[in-house]
Design a protein around this motif. Structure first.
Motif, PDB file in Angstrom:
ATOM      1  N   ILE A  96      18.338  77.876  38.195  1.00  0.00           N
ATOM      2  CA  ILE A  96      19.696  77.337  38.284  1.00  0.00           C
ATOM      3  C   ILE A  96      19.564  75.829  38.476  1.00  0.00           C
ATOM      4  CG2 ILE A  96      21.829  77.336  39.616  1.00  0.00           C
ATOM      5  CD1 ILE A  96      21.225  80.242  40.367  1.00  0.00           C
ATOM      6  N   VAL A  97      19.867  75.063  37.442  1.00  0.00           N
ATOM      7  CA  VAL A  97      19.659  73.610  37.453  1.00  0.00           C
ATOM      8  C   VAL A  97      20.985  72.942  37.789  1.00  0.00           C
ATOM      9  CG1 VAL A  97      18.783  71.630  36.175  1.00  0.00           C
ATOM     10  CG2 VAL A  97      17.901  73.909  35.688  1.00  0.00           C
ATOM     11  N   LEU A  98      21.194  72.626  39.056  1.00  0.00           N
ATOM     12  CA  LEU A  98      22.447  72.020  39.503  1.00  0.00           C
ATOM     13  C   LEU A  98      22.361  70.501  39.438  1.00  0.00           C
ATOM     14  CD1 LEU A  98      23.224  74.263  42.601  1.00  0.00           C
ATOM     15  CD2 LEU A  98      24.443  74.258  40.425  1.00  0.00           C
ATOM     16  N   PRO A  99      23.515  69.818  39.308  1.00  0.00           N
ATOM     17  CA  PRO A  99      23.511  68.353  39.386  1.00  0.00           C
ATOM     18  C   PRO A  99      23.013  67.896  40.748  1.00  0.00           C
ATOM     19  CG  PRO A  99      25.625  69.196  38.577  1.00  0.00           C
ATOM     20  CD  PRO A  99      24.852  70.375  39.084  1.00  0.00           C
TER      21      PRO A  99
ATOM     22  N   LEU B 208      27.360  87.078  24.919  1.00  0.00           N
ATOM     23  CA  LEU B 208      26.699  87.457  26.165  1.00  0.00           C
ATOM     24  C   LEU B 208      27.746  87.781  27.225  1.00  0.00           C
ATOM     25  CD1 LEU B 208      23.939  84.700  26.237  1.00  0.00           C
ATOM     26  CD2 LEU B 208      23.494  87.149  26.162  1.00  0.00           C
ATOM     27  N   PRO B 209      27.458  88.700  28.127  1.00  0.00           N
ATOM     28  CA  PRO B 209      28.414  88.985  29.205  1.00  0.00           C
ATOM     29  C   PRO B 209      28.270  87.975  30.333  1.00  0.00           C
ATOM     30  CG  PRO B 209      26.497  90.406  29.430  1.00  0.00           C
ATOM     31  CD  PRO B 209      26.270  89.575  28.194  1.00  0.00           C
ATOM     32  N   PHE B 210      29.357  87.705  31.033  1.00  0.00           N
ATOM     33  CA  PHE B 210      29.309  86.892  32.245  1.00  0.00           C
ATOM     34  C   PHE B 210      29.674  87.815  33.396  1.00  0.00           C
ATOM     35  CE2 PHE B 210      31.332  83.131  34.734  1.00  0.00           C
ATOM     36  CZ  PHE B 210      30.236  83.097  35.577  1.00  0.00           C
ATOM     37  N   ALA B 211      28.696  88.152  34.207  1.00  0.00           N
ATOM     38  CA  ALA B 211      28.905  89.091  35.306  1.00  0.00           C
ATOM     39  C   ALA B 211      27.957  88.771  36.442  1.00  0.00           C
ATOM     40  CB  ALA B 211      28.688  90.533  34.830  1.00  0.00           C
ATOM     41  N   LEU B 212      28.327  89.201  37.632  1.00  0.00           N
ATOM     42  CA  LEU B 212      27.485  89.056  38.820  1.00  0.00           C
ATOM     43  C   LEU B 212      26.960  90.425  39.221  1.00  0.00           C
ATOM     44  CD1 LEU B 212      29.649  86.702  41.078  1.00  0.00           C
ATOM     45  CD2 LEU B 212      27.856  86.050  39.466  1.00  0.00           C
ATOM     46  N   VAL B 213      25.702  90.468  39.607  1.00  0.00           N
ATOM     47  CA  VAL B 213      25.108  91.678  40.178  1.00  0.00           C
ATOM     48  C   VAL B 213      24.898  91.381  41.655  1.00  0.00           C
ATOM     49  CG1 VAL B 213      23.219  93.322  40.089  1.00  0.00           C
ATOM     50  CG2 VAL B 213      23.958  92.173  37.997  1.00  0.00           C
ATOM     51  N   ILE B 214      25.655  92.072  42.500  1.00  0.00           N
ATOM     52  CA  ILE B 214      25.705  91.745  43.931  1.00  0.00           C
ATOM     53  C   ILE B 214      25.016  92.838  44.734  1.00  0.00           C
ATOM     54  CG2 ILE B 214      27.235  91.254  45.879  1.00  0.00           C
ATOM     55  CD1 ILE B 214      29.362  90.420  43.830  1.00  0.00           C
TER      56      ILE B 214
ATOM     57  N   THR C  59      24.408  87.018  35.165  1.00  0.00           N
ATOM     58  CA  THR C  59      23.858  87.239  33.826  1.00  0.00           C
ATOM     59  C   THR C  59      23.627  85.913  33.110  1.00  0.00           C
ATOM     60  OG1 THR C  59      26.098  87.477  32.951  1.00  0.00           O
ATOM     61  CG2 THR C  59      24.944  89.497  33.577  1.00  0.00           C
ATOM     62  N   LEU C  60      24.396  84.876  33.500  1.00  0.00           N
ATOM     63  CA  LEU C  60      24.258  83.536  32.902  1.00  0.00           C
ATOM     64  C   LEU C  60      24.045  82.530  34.013  1.00  0.00           C
ATOM     65  CD1 LEU C  60      27.250  83.657  30.362  1.00  0.00           C
ATOM     66  CD2 LEU C  60      24.860  84.269  29.939  1.00  0.00           C
ATOM     67  N   ASN C  61      22.928  81.822  33.998  1.00  0.00           N
ATOM     68  CA  ASN C  61      22.689  80.779  34.986  1.00  0.00           C
ATOM     69  C   ASN C  61      23.134  79.410  34.491  1.00  0.00           C
ATOM     70  OD1 ASN C  61      21.800  82.480  36.952  1.00  0.00           O
ATOM     71  ND2 ASN C  61      19.626  82.154  36.591  1.00  0.00           N
ATOM     72  N   ALA C  62      23.873  79.386  33.391  1.00  0.00           N
ATOM     73  CA  ALA C  62      24.626  78.220  32.944  1.00  0.00           C
ATOM     74  C   ALA C  62      25.920  78.768  32.363  1.00  0.00           C
ATOM     75  CB  ALA C  62      23.853  77.414  31.904  1.00  0.00           C
ATOM     76  N   VAL C  63      27.057  78.387  32.921  1.00  0.00           N
ATOM     77  CA  VAL C  63      28.336  79.014  32.612  1.00  0.00           C
ATOM     78  C   VAL C  63      29.051  78.228  31.515  1.00  0.00           C
ATOM     79  CG1 VAL C  63      30.571  79.704  33.562  1.00  0.00           C
ATOM     80  CG2 VAL C  63      28.509  79.867  34.969  1.00  0.00           C
ATOM     81  N   PRO C  64      29.506  78.878  30.456  1.00  0.00           N
ATOM     82  CA  PRO C  64      30.295  78.184  29.430  1.00  0.00           C
ATOM     83  C   PRO C  64      31.580  77.613  30.030  1.00  0.00           C
ATOM     84  CG  PRO C  64      29.634  80.370  28.672  1.00  0.00           C
ATOM     85  CD  PRO C  64      29.323  80.308  30.136  1.00  0.00           C
ATOM     86  N   THR C  65      31.993  76.444  29.580  1.00  0.00           N
ATOM     87  CA  THR C  65      33.197  75.827  30.124  1.00  0.00           C
ATOM     88  C   THR C  65      34.467  76.421  29.525  1.00  0.00           C
ATOM     89  OG1 THR C  65      33.013  74.093  28.447  1.00  0.00           O
ATOM     90  CG2 THR C  65      32.051  73.639  30.618  1.00  0.00           C
TER      91      THR C  65
ATOM     92  N   SER D 214      19.577  80.119  29.596  1.00  0.00           N
ATOM     93  CA  SER D 214      19.752  80.405  31.026  1.00  0.00           C
ATOM     94  C   SER D 214      20.185  81.837  31.284  1.00  0.00           C
ATOM     95  CB  SER D 214      20.786  79.437  31.622  1.00  0.00           C
ATOM     96  OG  SER D 214      20.361  78.103  31.479  1.00  0.00           O
ATOM     97  N   ALA D 215      20.115  82.702  30.273  1.00  0.00           N
ATOM     98  CA  ALA D 215      20.532  84.099  30.435  1.00  0.00           C
ATOM     99  C   ALA D 215      19.446  84.905  31.152  1.00  0.00           C
ATOM    100  CB  ALA D 215      20.852  84.722  29.079  1.00  0.00           C
TER     101      ALA D 215
END
Length: 1005
Positions: free
Chosen positions: A212-215, A252-258, A236-242, A692-693
């Motif tokens: 996860i490459v944060l500013p 690709l799916p955007f989901a969290l596995v908690i 599922t994505l460590n870089a989120v589409p805007t 980043s998937a």
């Protein structure tokens, strides 16, 4: 002729093993053997070379299996072998045979994980750095040239802003630069790889997700724990589409596995706890203060990182109530840790914290008495009374026995020495009533001795019971009535099909339906009672766990609805019998660990996110009380949950935040909130999204989707949907990122290289596999695992681990010098090509273990492991390895035990896998069962990995040949197992059978 001794199990004569090398380094074929004195001088034990002896009894063709070294062994009369050897250990190349050990090609690491090699070539390459655990640009494939980047120089410059190993960037200042902060470097680079020529290696599943490459300066403190680690939350994505359009374009799916908890007990997974009850939350969106907020007005206010509202900082935020003095704000846990637990004040309680309550429903019918279930469960509960959480001395227990009637037990308090436990029988199954108002649910502390006496006597009370009736549905109603005022756990232990009273079930199993389109009906509930009753239980904070033991049809599909909607779990023990020590020990261990687990009570889960993001769909065992609130009467510690995230508005920030909060009551009567905060960078670049998937998180998401699809539309529809989605991803990558051309291969990003094999493993899993041999109970139990297992255990369940034991490195099975943990051998890809006929292998899917003994295993190997002279004397089937005096026996047992160690994977689990010993020339059915775990082989109507990739490639090429045509590849929303095709035929079935499939034409408007 006896083989000369050597210094390693499975090493070839003349081989020596430098201590600094991970794999065996071959010596010269004419090298002399060290004598006993020199071996002793080096402090090494003499060991037998099992592989060397194997070649004396194996056929000539065996010499090419297992990476035999040219020249070595010819002195023992073996035929010469080919120079080209298969890659060792799942795709990793063998050391160059022509180089000295010191010059052998290096193996790069990132955060302790091996970097995947491109291909399996023997050519030595210079060592290359790895980026986040994935191969560098010079390791077999080149990264795409970024716009404005000057070739390699631009890439090198970009890498300067990346951190390695998946850890968030460390901040240098306490105050962030705000939403306009510019990223110092690019996100993860995209490294295309050819799936056909650069095969997947199982070691890649052990890699961390893409970093996860944060500013810079996104968190208010430079804490290394500011961002949530993947063991708790994976995206599922460590870089989120805007934008939503970019997300749709990616397919690709955007989901969290908690997975909020990493262990069954707090002591095994300590999390910082904020004890002062000072909880600062956003006034508008109710987000908890976290490391990614911004402080304003000289620290008197803070801006919410979700909705941007400014909030007052509580006056007590900088005050230490314990020492009555000013505290350093920057040391507070909630500003330094992304995973933190708050002790909740009074306003977070609707009622006083409930006590821990366990109500046991014992099946006492003839089936449960005769197989030993009643006696074993009573004895295990008796032995586990000290393990049940009871620190606040409020824990209560109750007991209810079930056959054709309901048997209540009134248990007196210990202070009444002359009182006896009374059994009260109720025969009215339609409206069961409580026979006495009290003493049916008693405090463990006050009635401990009476409970012990009762559990000791319980098996004797029903030892002559001949009743075959089971009114379990009525018993559940009675149990709900008994504990609904308090809430708690109902623990069902049954070996019968409920055949009387409420929730009566019929024998639905029909072998003629297995493998047909009608099989899906067997996986759906047979009586609406179980779902409606479960929802009623959830409203009253009652959770249900099912322990099922029938050797005949038990309708797991119906009974599993009870745990599914109440936050429980279903454990299934087919063919269980207490007379087998392995069965009794497994169940006793699992039930005891289950009772000791520190569950949460009357819990709710809510996930919040940055404005523009919305929680769309939730998956897991719970009840959706509202659109974004998941209710758990009891919150287990061995399950995970998937939340699908929708992008409703364009995102103008360069990173987004998502926060999961679990409000619960601990076993000790304390109200707490566990908060997990994850920050992810945003991107407008499709290549960033793919680079980043996270392949493991994506597989987990589609595992839950496949279970949902199976229960609604059937198995065929679920398998088709998985294949269609994978085809969609490959086609999108080819069209958008590979320039529309694949050459002769199948292009996909290196970080997603395992996705096709994981999807194949999911399709071949016992829960989804096309077969006429899988009983519906077995399949339903597997579907429960596919929708609840935490990511590390789910990956193992979908793609089991295979270890070669006869030639494992000297360090395997021994404690690591630094960590003290047992070292496992390198995992091997799941293919029979990896099996040598003289070998010994362990296959482990987390639920079952198989120890595979080759048909040409040498007598010395058999003697060292099993203590018998010949392999025909090895007892096959369910069993265990005998404890013998000997280094190798000890190491094999250590590897088997370590492979079961879920704690080292960072998850909680009560499961103790059975070990089955399989001889290659032994019981055929047992051998076939073990072979079904070899995902990359062709078996039971399934294709091999090579065929699977070939089918996918043909579908992509066929699609590309008709640019106007568009295939229907979004079947998750479609109805019917045929995916909406007019001819009713399944595209994937035709493709896998070798017939040409059709491309359905649709005119563009």
């Amino acid at each position: 002729m006896s083989a000369p001794p050597n210094d390693g199990y499975g090493q070839y004569p003349g081989q020596q093993q430098p201590q600094q090398q991970q794999f065996e380094q071959p010596g010269h074929p004419d090298a002399s053997q060290p004598d006993a004195a020199s071996a002793a001088a080096h402090g090494k034990k003499k060991k037998r070379g099992y592989a060397a002896q194997a070649f004396e009894v194996g056929s000539g063709a065996n010499a090419t299996v297992g990476g035999q070294i040219p020249g070595v062994g010819q002195q023992y009369g073996m035929p010469p072998v080919q120079q080209q050897q298969p890659a060792a250990y799942g795709g990793y190349p063998q050391p160059d045979l022509q180089q000295p050990a010191a010059a052998a090609p290096g193996y790069q690491y990132s955060q302790g994980y091996p970097a995947p090699q491109a291909g399996g070539q023997h050519t030595a390459q210079p060592q290359q750095g790895t980026y986040g655990g994935y191969p560098g640009p010079d390791q077999g494939y080149a990264p795409p040239v970024q716009p404005g980047a000057g070739g390699v120089a631009g890439i090198t410059q970009g890498m300067g802003g990346m951190q390695l190993g998946g850890q968030p960037q460390q901040q240098q200042q306490q105050q962030p630069m705000g939403a306009q902060a510019q990223r110092a470097g690019p996100l993860n680079h995209l490294y295309p790889t050819d799936l056909m020529n650069q095969p997947f290696s199982v070691a890649e599943l052990e890699l961390p997700p893409p970093p996860i490459v944060l500013p810079p300066n996104t968190s208010v403190t430079p804490s290394p724990d500011a961002n949530c680690p993947p063991r708790y939350v994976r995206s599922t994505l460590n870089a989120v589409p805007t934008t939503n359009s970019l997300l749709k374009k990616s397919k690709l799916p955007f989901a969290l596995v908690i997975q909020p908890y990493g262990a069954l007990h707090d002591g095994e997974d300590p999390i910082p706890v904020v004890q002062d009850q000072v909880i600062s939350r956003c006034r508008r969106c109710r987000t908890y203060i976290n490391p990614f907020v911004t402080f304003l007005d000289h620290g008197h206010r803070w801006r919410c990182n979700m909705c941007n509202l400014s909030n007052d900082v509580p006056q007590a935020f900088d005050w230490d109530a314990a020492s009555q003095q000013t505290a350093d704000r920057w040391q507070r846990h909630e500003l330094n840790h992304s995973v933190v637990e708050f002790v909740a004040p009074q306003e977070y309680m609707v009622r006083p914290p409930q006590p821990l309550v366990y109500l046991f429903l014992f099946d006492v019918s003839y089936a449960a008495v005769s197989n030993g279930l009643l006696a074993t469960s009573a004895r295990t509960i008796l032995d586990s009374l000290n393990r049940i959480p009871n620190a606040d001395r409020r824990t209560r227990l109750g007991f209810l026995a079930v056959d054709a009637s309901l048997h209540y037990f009134s248990i007196p308090k210990d202070e009444d020495e002359n009182a006896e436990t009374n059994m009260l029988v109720v025969s009215d199954l339609d409206e069961p009533f409580l026979p006495v108002p009290h003493d049916l649910l008693v405090p463990l502390t006050e009635s401990r001795q009476s409970i012990e006496k009762f559990l000791q006597r319980l098996p004797e009370m029903f030892q002559n019971n001949q009743s075959n009736g089971s009114c379990m549905g009525s018993a559940l109603r009675a149990g709900h009535k008994l504990i609904s005022a308090l809430g708690g756990k109902i623990v069902v232990l049954t070996a019968s099909l409920p055949n009387m009273g409420a929730g009566k079930l019929e024998m639905r199993e029909d072998k003629k339906l297995l493998g047909t389109s009608k099989e899906g009906g067997l996986l759906q509930t047979g009586n609406s009672f179980y779902k409606s009753f479960a929802v009623e239980c959830s409203k009253n904070q009652v959770s249900i766990d099912m322990f099922l033991f029938s050797s005949q049809y038990q309708d797991v599909a119906s009974l599993s609805n009870l745990p599914r909607y109440t936050g429980g779990q279903t454990w299934f023990y087919p063919g269980w019998h207490a007379s087998r020590p392995e069965d009794a020990l497994k169940f006793a261990s699992e039930l005891s660990d289950y009772l000791s687990s520190e569950i949460g009570l009357e819990a709710v889960l809510r996930v919040r996110a940055t404005t523009g993001l919305r929680m769309n769909t939730f998956y897991g065992n719970f009840f959706n009380r509202s659109s974004d609130l998941c209710a758990f009467p009891a919150f287990p510690r061995d399950q995970c949950y998937v939340v699908e995230v929708a992008i409703d508005e364009n995102i103008n920030k360069n990173f987004v935040c998502l926060q999961a909060a679990v409000l619960h009551t601990t076993c000790n009567g304390e109200r707490r909130i566990r908060v997990l905060t994850l920050a992810l960078p945003t991107t407008t670049n499709l290549s960033d999204v793919y680079a980043s998937a996270d392949q493991c998180a994506i597989t987990t998401y589609f595992s839950h989707k496949a279970v949902e699809r199976t229960l609604s539309s059937g198995l065929e529809a679920a398998r088709d949907a998985l294949q269609a989605k994978l085809t969609d991803l490959l086609q999108t990558f080819k069209k958008e990122l590979a320039g529309g051309s694949m050459g002769g291969g199948l292009q996909f990003p290196a970080n997603l290289r395992g996705l096709p094999v994981l999807f194949l493993g999911l399709i071949k899993n016992v829960g989804l596999r096309k077969s006429t041999q899988i009983p519906s109970d077995i399949r339903s139990a597997a579907l429960c695992f596919l929708s609840t297992l935490p990511v590390p255990l789910l990956m193992r369940y979908i793609y089991p681990r295979l270890y070669s034991l006869h030639d494992m490195p000297d360090s395997a099975g021994m404690p690591d010098a630094e960590t003290g943990q047992i070292v496992l051998p390198p995992p091997v890809n799941l293919s029979s090509e990896r099996f040598a006929p003289y070998g010994l292998y362990l296959i482990d899917d987390g639920q079952t273990q198989f120890l595979w003994v080759g048909r040409d295993a040498v007598p010395q190997l058999i003697a060292d492991v099993f203590g018998v002279e010949d392999r025909t004397q090895v007892q096959v089937g369910k069993g265990r390895i005998p404890e013998l005096e000997g280094d190798f026996n000890e190491r094999v047992r250590a590897v088997i035990q370590k492979s079961r160690d879920h704690r080292s994977l960072g998850v909680g689990s009560i499961t103790v896998p059975h070990l089955y010993i399989v001889r290659e020339d032994g019981e055929p059915s047992l051998k076939l069962w073990a072979q079904t775990l070899l995902v990359e082989d062709r078996a039971d109507q399934g294709v091999s990995a090579a065929q699977w990739l070939g089918v996918l490639r043909e579908r992509i090429l066929a699609w590309g040949r008709r640019p106007v045509a568009r295939m229907r590849l979004e079947p998750w929303q479609e109805k019917g197992p045929a995916g909406g095709r007019q001819d009713g035929r399944c595209p994937s079935t035709m493709a896998l059978s070798g017939k040409p499939f059709e491309v359905r034409q649709e005119r563009k408007s």
